[in-house]
Design a protein around this motif. Structure first.
Motif, short mmCIF file in Angstrom:
data_model
loop_
_atom_site.label_atom_id
_atom_site.label_comp_id
_atom_site.label_asym_id
_atom_site.label_seq_id
_atom_site.Cartn_x
_atom_site.Cartn_y
_atom_site.Cartn_z
N VAL A 4 7.68 1.29 -65.14
CA VAL A 4 7.03 0.02 -64.80
C VAL A 4 7.94 -0.81 -63.90
O VAL A 4 7.48 -1.43 -62.94
N HIS B 215 2.23 5.74 -58.71
CA HIS B 215 3.25 6.22 -59.64
C HIS B 215 2.63 6.92 -60.86
O HIS B 215 3.26 7.02 -61.92
N SER C 153 -0.02 0.05 -56.66
CA SER C 153 1.31 0.65 -56.79
C SER C 153 1.39 1.52 -58.04
O SER C 153 1.98 2.60 -58.01
N ALA C 154 0.78 1.06 -59.12
CA ALA C 154 0.78 1.85 -60.36
C ALA C 154 0.11 3.20 -60.13
O ALA C 154 0.61 4.23 -60.60
N LYS D 44 0.69 5.82 -70.09
CA LYS D 44 0.30 5.75 -68.69
C LYS D 44 -0.58 4.55 -68.39
O LYS D 44 -1.08 4.41 -67.27
N GLU D 45 -0.78 3.67 -69.37
CA GLU D 45 -1.66 2.52 -69.18
C GLU D 45 -0.97 1.22 -69.57
O GLU D 45 -0.30 1.15 -70.59
N MET E 244 -1.62 -3.07 -59.12
CA MET E 244 -2.48 -2.01 -59.63
C MET E 244 -2.47 -0.79 -58.71
O MET E 244 -2.44 0.35 -59.16
N ILE F 10 7.55 0.39 -60.42
CA ILE F 10 6.26 -0.04 -59.87
C ILE F 10 6.34 -1.50 -59.43
O ILE F 10 5.93 -1.86 -58.33
N MET G 235 0.31 5.93 -62.90
CA MET G 235 0.03 5.04 -64.03
C MET G 235 -1.20 4.21 -63.68
O MET G 235 -1.59 4.12 -62.52
N HIS G 236 -1.77 3.60 -64.68
CA HIS G 236 -2.94 2.74 -64.49
C HIS G 236 -2.66 1.37 -65.08
O HIS G 236 -2.30 1.26 -66.25
N PHE G 237 -2.82 0.35 -64.25
CA PHE G 237 -2.72 -1.03 -64.72
C PHE G 237 -4.15 -1.57 -64.75
O PHE G 237 -4.85 -1.52 -63.75
#
Length: 106
Positions: free
Chosen positions: A9, A73, A69-70, A44-45, A67, A12, A75-77
């Motif tokens: 994080v 990488h 950028s996540a 991942k969230e 979001m 990110i 991941m999910h924001f």
């Protein structure tokens, strides 16, 4: 004690020119006070909670950039709810979460 992927994080957040000011348990406070991040049970969230006093039109670009950028990488924001900070004393704050924006009524 649950271990959260704070390093991912942090990457990110820094990739979009933001900085983390403080992490406590599942919450991540950013230098930008318009929103904060919260880890979920899924590594991942992450939830993005908006400060109820922030102007959503002003911070929406920053949230959308974060979001995106996540996703880069893996991941999910996701959009969370709203929060309000209240200073309890010199060393403590209270954070209240809600699904709707708090009324700025007196």
């Amino acid at each position: 004690m649950t271990l959260y992927p704070l390093g991912f994080v942090k990457n990110i957040v820094e990739a979009v020119g933001m900085d983390i000011s403080y992490a406590h348990e599942d919450l991540i406070f950013l230098e930008q006070n318009g929103f904060l991040l919260q880890f979920t049970d899924n590594a991942k969230e992450v939830l993005v909670h908006t400060n109820s006093e922030a102007d959503e039109a002003v911070i929406s670009h920053d949230i959308n950039t974060l979001m995106e950028s996540a996703l880069n990488h893996d991941m999910h924001f996701y959009k969370g709810g709203f929060y309000t900070l209240t200073q309890v004393d010199d060393e403590n704050i209270r954070i209240e979460f809600s699904e709707t924006k708090a009324c700025p009524c007196p």
